[in-house]
Design an enzyme around this catalytic site. Structure first.
Site, PDB file in Angstrom:
ATOM      1  N   THR A 122       0.863  -1.183   0.000  1.00 16.12           N
ATOM      2  CA  THR A 122       0.000   0.000   0.000  1.00 16.12           C
ATOM      3  C   THR A 122       0.902   1.236   0.000  1.00 16.12           C
ATOM      4  O   THR A 122       1.311   1.707  -1.041  1.00 16.12           O
ATOM      5  CB  THR A 122      -0.972  -0.011   1.194  1.00 16.12           C
ATOM      6  OG1 THR A 122      -0.240  -0.254   2.401  1.00 16.12           O
ATOM      7  CG2 THR A 122      -2.024  -1.080   1.023  1.00 16.12           C
ATOM      8  N   LYS A 143       3.668  -6.943   4.095  1.00 15.49           N
ATOM      9  CA  LYS A 143       3.489  -5.538   3.754  1.00 15.49           C
ATOM     10  C   LYS A 143       3.176  -4.778   5.024  1.00 15.49           C
ATOM     11  O   LYS A 143       2.610  -5.317   5.990  1.00 15.49           O
ATOM     12  CB  LYS A 143       2.395  -5.335   2.705  1.00 15.49           C
ATOM     13  CG  LYS A 143       0.983  -5.751   3.094  1.00 15.49           C
ATOM     14  CD  LYS A 143       0.207  -4.811   3.984  1.00 15.49           C
ATOM     15  CE  LYS A 143       0.171  -3.402   3.463  1.00 15.49           C
ATOM     16  NZ  LYS A 143      -0.549  -2.499   4.451  1.00 15.49           N
ATOM     17  N   THR A 187      -0.020  -2.988  11.665  1.00 17.54           N
ATOM     18  CA  THR A 187      -0.891  -3.011  10.482  1.00 17.54           C
ATOM     19  C   THR A 187      -0.133  -3.654   9.410  1.00 17.54           C
ATOM     20  O   THR A 187       0.620  -2.990   8.729  1.00 17.54           O
ATOM     21  CB  THR A 187      -1.200  -1.652   9.975  1.00 17.54           C
ATOM     22  OG1 THR A 187      -2.323  -1.230  10.588  1.00 17.54           O
ATOM     23  CG2 THR A 187      -1.564  -1.663   8.545  1.00 17.54           C
ATOM     24  N   GLU A 200       6.006   4.961   7.318  1.00 16.74           N
ATOM     25  CA  GLU A 200       5.653   6.099   6.456  1.00 16.74           C
ATOM     26  C   GLU A 200       6.433   7.353   6.854  1.00 16.74           C
ATOM     27  O   GLU A 200       6.257   7.888   7.944  1.00 16.74           O
ATOM     28  CB  GLU A 200       4.149   6.348   6.538  1.00 16.74           C
ATOM     29  CG  GLU A 200       3.352   5.218   5.905  1.00 16.74           C
ATOM     30  CD  GLU A 200       1.871   5.273   6.206  1.00 16.74           C
ATOM     31  OE1 GLU A 200       1.126   4.544   5.536  1.00 16.74           O
ATOM     32  OE2 GLU A 200       1.465   6.033   7.101  1.00 16.74           O
ATOM     33  N   ASN A 211      -0.590  10.501   5.120  1.00 18.25           N
ATOM     34  CA  ASN A 211      -1.862  10.125   5.710  1.00 18.25           C
ATOM     35  C   ASN A 211      -2.933  11.197   5.584  1.00 18.25           C
ATOM     36  O   ASN A 211      -4.108  10.916   5.777  1.00 18.25           O
ATOM     37  CB  ASN A 211      -1.651   9.751   7.180  1.00 18.25           C
ATOM     38  CG  ASN A 211      -1.028   8.373   7.296  1.00 18.25           C
ATOM     39  OD1 ASN A 211      -1.707   7.360   7.160  1.00 18.25           O
ATOM     40  ND2 ASN A 211       0.279   8.326   7.528  1.00 18.25           N
ATOM     41  N   THR A 242      -6.959   9.299  -1.373  1.00 21.33           N
ATOM     42  CA  THR A 242      -6.848   9.756  -2.752  1.00 21.33           C
ATOM     43  C   THR A 242      -5.592   9.220  -3.410  1.00 21.33           C
ATOM     44  O   THR A 242      -5.404   9.394  -4.585  1.00 21.33           O
ATOM     45  CB  THR A 242      -6.839  11.286  -2.822  1.00 21.33           C
ATOM     46  OG1 THR A 242      -5.747  11.777  -2.017  1.00 21.33           O
ATOM     47  CG2 THR A 242      -8.146  11.854  -2.313  1.00 21.33           C
TER      48      THR A 242
END
Length: 395
Positions: free
Chosen positions: A149, A176, A187, A266, A390, A395
């Site tokens: 992702t 992942k 997650t 991230e 985030n 989108t």
């Protein structure tokens, strides 16, 4: 004594496993977003799942059917199929029934999903994607890419294992995860394959024990997902098994993937081990270590490369564990900044500690000095890019 040798092949490294990933149109464009893992021999299956009370439809589907044996798992990205109620489970039933009709021989197929919460699966796109699968493909790189992702790179490992008794088998995995990572499983999705003849009744306890110090010891942002999943597929094709060697190999696989996830957090720029020792118990060491890996104030200090040891001490004190400033020692790398009531944080020490924090990977060691308990948690820094990623995730 056993040996573990790193090899190529990811989930396809063990005998009898196949995998591939394709672009089914879920992400748009040519990005891969649908993957499968298939075994030509029926596997024993064990799984552990998220502690989030709103478990996603794929987890509820797995539990509903009490799946213990399977030879196929389908994984989609872009859509978590979470908070979709019974319709979400119905969608899985329709997709997997179509997969079985398209590919005769699939037994108790499993589905796993990752992506945006609260949106129904695009069934038709996934079903058409399944029609394009070639179950004889060994393309683990494409499979690992398709389940990503916000990951910046695919995550996979594999080992050949030789046990003390001469048993030789292989274990491979892909995972992942980069955001919504918190030590309650992160997650993340992780799929482990092996041709070892693992006793079915031993598989889940082995997963649970390995997860305790790997996936359950990492944090990126303190949020626990609805979809966290670790699955182990064992097809026994090698006919070999060594209990100690397999347990070590499984932990090694999960530990390496867990560190990849933290390092790829991230917007992360560094991976940090929070090593807590001298706690009243292992359980209290775990509480303190996870508090440190989860603290936003600590994470932002990591991003700023600021050896703010006060935030470390404050977080430990707030965690509720047994501690005393007169017995606490805090060390950045090998630079001690606070030692049992004595502040060692002069200009020279601060400069040395800051130099440690400029590394991409390092340890912050906290000796509580009240017992023998120990635990290591892993985390990363939190910076501007995390907010950017985030803020517009959907989108």
């Amino acid at each position: 004594m056993y040996t573990l040798t790193s090899i190529e092949g990811g989930v396809c490294a063990p005998e009898g496993f196949f995998a591939d990933g394709i672009a089914a149109g879920l992400k748009g464009g040519e990005s891969k977003d649908l993957a499968f893992i298939h075994s030509d021999t029926l596997c024993d299956v064990a799984a552990i799942f998220t502690t989030n009370r709103f478990q996603a439809a794929p987890i509820r589907h797995f539990q509903k059917h009490g799946i213990t044996r399977s030879n196929f798992v389908l994984i989609n990205a872009k859509n978590a199929n979470a908070m979709t109620g019974e319709k979400g489970i119905d969608d899985i039933e329709a997709i997997l029934s179509h997969a079985q009709a398209t590919h005769p021989g699939l037994s108790s197929p499993v589905m796993s999903s990752t992506g945006v919460i609260g949106v129904r699966l695009p069934k038709e796109k996934i079903q058409k994607g399944c029609e394009r699968f070639d179950l004889s493909m060994r393309n683990p790189d494409a499979a690992a890419e398709a389940i990503m992702t916000t990951d910046s790179y695919p995550k996979q490992v594999a080992f050949e294992v030789v046990g003390e008794n001469g048993a030789r088998f292989r274990i491979g995995a892909m995972a992942k995860g980069a955001g919504m990572i918190d030590p309650a499983m992160a997650t993340m999705l992780c799929f482990v394959t092996t041709d070892a003849a693992v006793p079915a009744e031993a598989m889940k306890p082995l997963l649970q024990e390995a997860a305790r110090t790997t996936f359950n010891a990492i944090s990126v942002d303190g949020d626990t997902s609805t979809n966290d999943t670790v699955m182990l597929f064992a097809n026994s094709r090698s006919g070999a098994y060594d209990p100690d060697a397999f347990a070590a190999a499984l932990k090694k696989v999960m530990h390496e993937l867990a560190l990849m996830i933290v390092s790829d957090g991230e917007g992360a720029t560094k991976c940090v081990a929070f090593e807590v020792t001298g706690a009243a118990s292992d359980a209290e060491a775990e509480i303190a270590a996870k508090a440190l890996s989860d603290s936003l104030l600590v994470k932002t200090a990591l991003f700023g490369e600021d050896p703010n040891w006060g935030r470390i001490a404050s977080t430990i004190g707030a965690s509720g564990v047994t501690c005393d400033e007169k017995s606490l020692r805090i060390t950045f790398g090998n630079i001690t900044v606070y030692d049992r009531g004595e502040i060692l944080f002069d200009a020279e020490t601060e400069a040395k500690a800051a130099k440690v924090m400029r590394k991409k990977a390092f340890a912050i060691r906290c000796d509580l000095g009240v017992g023998t308990g120990a635990f290591t948690a892993y985390g990363c820094d939190l910076g501007y890019d995390y907010v950017k990623i985030n803020a517009d995730y959907r989108t």
